[in-house]
Design an enzyme around this catalytic site. Sequence first.
Site, short mmCIF file in Angstrom:
data_model
loop_
_atom_site.label_atom_id
_atom_site.label_comp_id
_atom_site.label_asym_id
_atom_site.label_seq_id
_atom_site.Cartn_x
_atom_site.Cartn_y
_atom_site.Cartn_z
N LYS A 1 -3.16 -5.93 6.97
CA LYS A 1 -2.44 -6.09 7.76
C LYS A 1 -2.45 -5.69 9.71
O LYS A 1 -1.83 -6.52 9.84
CB LYS A 1 -1.44 -5.65 7.34
CG LYS A 1 -1.28 -6.13 5.45
CD LYS A 1 -0.26 -7.84 5.48
CE LYS A 1 -0.03 -7.63 4.31
NZ LYS A 1 0.70 -9.41 4.37
N SER B 1 -5.56 -3.80 -4.85
CA SER B 1 -5.44 -4.63 -5.00
C SER B 1 -7.03 -5.52 -4.68
O SER B 1 -7.68 -6.54 -5.25
CB SER B 1 -5.20 -5.45 -3.54
OG SER B 1 -4.79 -5.07 -2.50
N1 PMP Z 1 -3.38 -6.11 -0.70
C1 PMP Z 1 -3.09 -4.97 0.06
C2 PMP Z 1 -3.06 -2.64 -0.22
C3 PMP Z 1 -1.85 -5.54 0.62
O1 PMP Z 1 -1.00 -4.63 1.29
C4 PMP Z 1 -1.37 -6.48 0.69
C5 PMP Z 1 0.04 -7.30 1.78
N2 PMP Z 1 0.95 -7.02 0.91
C6 PMP Z 1 -2.57 -8.06 -0.07
C7 PMP Z 1 -3.81 -7.62 -0.36
C8 PMP Z 1 -1.72 -9.06 0.44
O2 PMP Z 1 -1.74 -9.78 1.04
P1 PMP Z 1 -0.68 -11.28 1.54
O3 PMP Z 1 0.44 -10.22 1.88
O4 PMP Z 1 -1.47 -11.54 2.79
O5 PMP Z 1 -0.28 -12.21 0.75
#
Ligand code: PMP
Length: 326
Positions: free
Chosen positions: A46, A274
């Site tokens: 991010k 994630s």
């Molecule tokens: N993994 C983590 C730990 C995140 O903070 C985010 C953002 N919310 C994402 C994945 C996903 O990214 P995006 O918002 O670009 O889909």
Amino acid sequence: MTTHREPLDSVLEAVGETPLVRVHAAPEEVPVYAKLETFNPGASVKDRIGKHMLERMLEEGTVSPGGTVIEPTAGNTGIGLAVAAGRLDLEAVFVVPERFSVEKQQLMRALGAEVVNTPSEDGMSRAIERAHELAEELDGAVVPQQFSNPLNAESHYATTAPEIYDALDGEVGAVVAGMGTGGTLMGIADYAAERGSDALMVGVQPEGSTYGDLLGEETEEGEYKTEGIGTHDVSTNELVDPERLDDLKTISDRAIHEEMARLASEEGHLVASSAAANSLAALEVAAAIRDGDVDAPHETVVTVFCDSSERYLSKGVYRPFEEWQG
Ligand code: PMP
């Protein structure tokens, strides 16, 4: 590889150009590579949108120096925006549902931002509403709104995607990425389309998330502990264009928990839930390409390791599954 070899003037210049590292559990014939976003100064993917959105918004005059950015966020976007806001003469306020990790909230405060909590049970939609209410009360305040701001996806179109394609000399077979806002995957998909790449674009969500609603699939809403990806209400995920998705993988918290531990013990990756979801989904896609079950233009798969497990130690990510869930 990280290309920063010269002294830099500001942490903002250290955003991006993260290493692309092989995931060794993948089949030999179809390597999987992960973009290590933990190398960013705020230690997550991010930072890219924090820098890009604020620089563009200042250029476009959407916000002026001395102004305030207010954002609903699970945390990493707050950290990325706070890193950038401090360098660009902007104040930052973040609206965070209570359930998200305390480490992230402490980091946002340490970076000089104010954090406002909303009740966990009201979800992200309430945090979004609250951010807009606060913006109306304050002069010179603006809500970048990562869930609907095209600059979010544009930051990945402009940085993440070309970095991936350059590192692999354009030979990208599939891109597998968990969708929170969907900005990462949609930005890469835009870049792929523009350069005429037929790489498969595969979204990832935890079990209980309802992204399937966008694809006309049966969905069953439920709770999950995996942070940063998934949705409970696709009407908030305005950036996600289902036409751009070739597939959507759904992974259980239990499998994700095991993969977090495996990535650390077997591969030396201290990455969070994630990233573990992305890893499992990418390994699945690689096996399907190897077995001829899906057609990909190249025998490679790229995924994203979005942030670090250190950010969630208080949540027991490396403790037994039940403690993490508790
Ligand atoms: N993994 C983590 C730990 C995140 O903070 C985010 C953002 N919310 C994402 C994945 C996903 O990214 P995006 O918002 O670009 O889909």
